[in-house]
Design a protein around this motif. Structure first.
Motif, PDB file in Angstrom:
ATOM      1  N   GLU A  89       0.803  -1.225   0.000  1.00 61.73           N
ATOM      2  CA  GLU A  89       0.000   0.000   0.000  1.00 61.73           C
ATOM      3  C   GLU A  89       0.841   1.282   0.000  1.00 61.73           C
ATOM      4  OE1 GLU A  89      -3.700   2.098   2.374  1.00 61.73           O
ATOM      5  OE2 GLU A  89      -2.816   0.267   3.177  1.00 61.73           O
ATOM      6  N   PRO A  90       1.849   1.414   0.866  1.00 65.81           N
ATOM      7  CA  PRO A  90       2.629   2.657   0.837  1.00 65.81           C
ATOM      8  C   PRO A  90       3.316   2.895  -0.513  1.00 65.81           C
ATOM      9  CG  PRO A  90       3.082   1.430   2.851  1.00 65.81           C
ATOM     10  CD  PRO A  90       2.257   0.540   1.965  1.00 65.81           C
ATOM     11  N   GLN A  91       3.869   1.843  -1.098  1.00 61.01           N
ATOM     12  CA  GLN A  91       4.527   1.971  -2.394  1.00 61.01           C
ATOM     13  C   GLN A  91       3.506   2.340  -3.469  1.00 61.01           C
ATOM     14  OE1 GLN A  91       6.516  -1.564  -3.740  1.00 61.01           O
ATOM     15  NE2 GLN A  91       7.360  -0.570  -5.522  1.00 61.01           N
ATOM     16  N   SER A  92       2.347   1.722  -3.417  1.00 60.53           N
ATOM     17  CA  SER A  92       1.303   2.012  -4.410  1.00 60.53           C
ATOM     18  C   SER A  92       0.844   3.466  -4.308  1.00 60.53           C
ATOM     19  CB  SER A  92       0.109   1.081  -4.209  1.00 60.53           C
ATOM     20  OG  SER A  92       0.488  -0.246  -4.431  1.00 60.53           O
ATOM     21  N   LYS A  93       0.670   3.943  -3.084  1.00 57.70           N
ATOM     22  CA  LYS A  93       0.254   5.341  -2.904  1.00 57.70           C
ATOM     23  C   LYS A  93       1.315   6.295  -3.423  1.00 57.70           C
ATOM     24  CE  LYS A  93      -2.885   4.913   0.999  1.00 57.70           C
ATOM     25  NZ  LYS A  93      -3.121   5.264   2.414  1.00 57.70           N
ATOM     26  N   SER A  94       2.566   5.977  -3.144  1.00 59.33           N
ATOM     27  CA  SER A  94       3.660   6.816  -3.602  1.00 59.33           C
ATOM     28  C   SER A  94       3.721   6.852  -5.129  1.00 59.33           C
ATOM     29  CB  SER A  94       4.972   6.292  -3.029  1.00 59.33           C
ATOM     30  OG  SER A  94       6.050   7.040  -3.508  1.00 59.33           O
ATOM     31  N   LEU A  95       3.589   5.699  -5.766  1.00 53.38           N
ATOM     32  CA  LEU A  95       3.596   5.635  -7.230  1.00 53.38           C
ATOM     33  C   LEU A  95       2.401   6.379  -7.825  1.00 53.38           C
ATOM     34  CD1 LEU A  95       4.707   1.931  -7.784  1.00 53.38           C
ATOM     35  CD2 LEU A  95       6.025   4.001  -8.296  1.00 53.38           C
ATOM     36  N   ALA A  96       1.238   6.234  -7.196  1.00 54.13           N
ATOM     37  CA  ALA A  96       0.042   6.919  -7.689  1.00 54.13           C
ATOM     38  C   ALA A  96       0.206   8.436  -7.582  1.00 54.13           C
ATOM     39  CB  ALA A  96      -1.183   6.455  -6.908  1.00 54.13           C
ATOM     40  N   THR A 101       1.057  13.591 -10.162  1.00 56.51           N
ATOM     41  CA  THR A 101       1.841  14.813 -10.288  1.00 56.51           C
ATOM     42  C   THR A 101       2.337  14.976 -11.719  1.00 56.51           C
ATOM     43  OG1 THR A 101       2.532  14.633  -7.972  1.00 56.51           O
ATOM     44  CG2 THR A 101       3.881  16.017  -9.397  1.00 56.51           C
ATOM     45  N   ASP A 102       2.831  13.902 -12.320  1.00 61.73           N
ATOM     46  CA  ASP A 102       3.281  13.958 -13.716  1.00 61.73           C
ATOM     47  C   ASP A 102       2.150  14.347 -14.656  1.00 61.73           C
ATOM     48  OD1 ASP A 102       5.857  13.278 -12.996  1.00 61.73           O
ATOM     49  OD2 ASP A 102       5.637  11.165 -13.552  1.00 61.73           O
TER      50      ASP A 102
END
Length: 107
Positions: A89-96, A101-102
């Motif tokens: 979950e933390p990695q997924s949120k960070s990637l999202a 932002t992009d």
């Protein structure tokens, strides 16, 4: 591995008389469960296709899906999925967030 169903698999240790809900003698429930778990995740495969792929009758497939072994596997998968989701979950949120932002920079 045996090609036929029941008719004299030489290494078979199962009794010769089978009920309609028993498994083919040349395969164990564990082997079938692993294969079925994978195939059951394919939404386009229906019961008849699963039976054909695994050389089972409908009553045999039903017996496998109702078995304690299969139910235990399903419960294990659910527990593993929950544990993995917590980890990812933390990695997924960070990637999202990064992707959003992009996208916002582009417009």
């Amino acid at each position: 591995m045996g090609e036929g169903r029941g008719e004299g698999s030489p290494s078979s240790s199962a009794p010769s008389s089978r009920s309609s809900s028993s498994l083919p003698e040349d395969r164990s429930i564990h082997q079938l469960t692993n294969d079925l778990l994978e195939d059951l995740q394919i939404p386009t495969l229906g019961p008849l296709e699963l039976c054909q792929l695994h050389n089972l009758t409908l009553p045999e497939l039903a017996a496998i899906l109702e078995s304690e072994s299969y139910q235990h596997a399903v419960e294990c998968i659910a527990r593993i999925t929950i544990a993995r989701d917590k980890l990812l979950e933390p990695q997924s949120k960070s990637l999202a967030k990064a992707r959003l932002t992009d996208l916002l920079k582009t417009y």
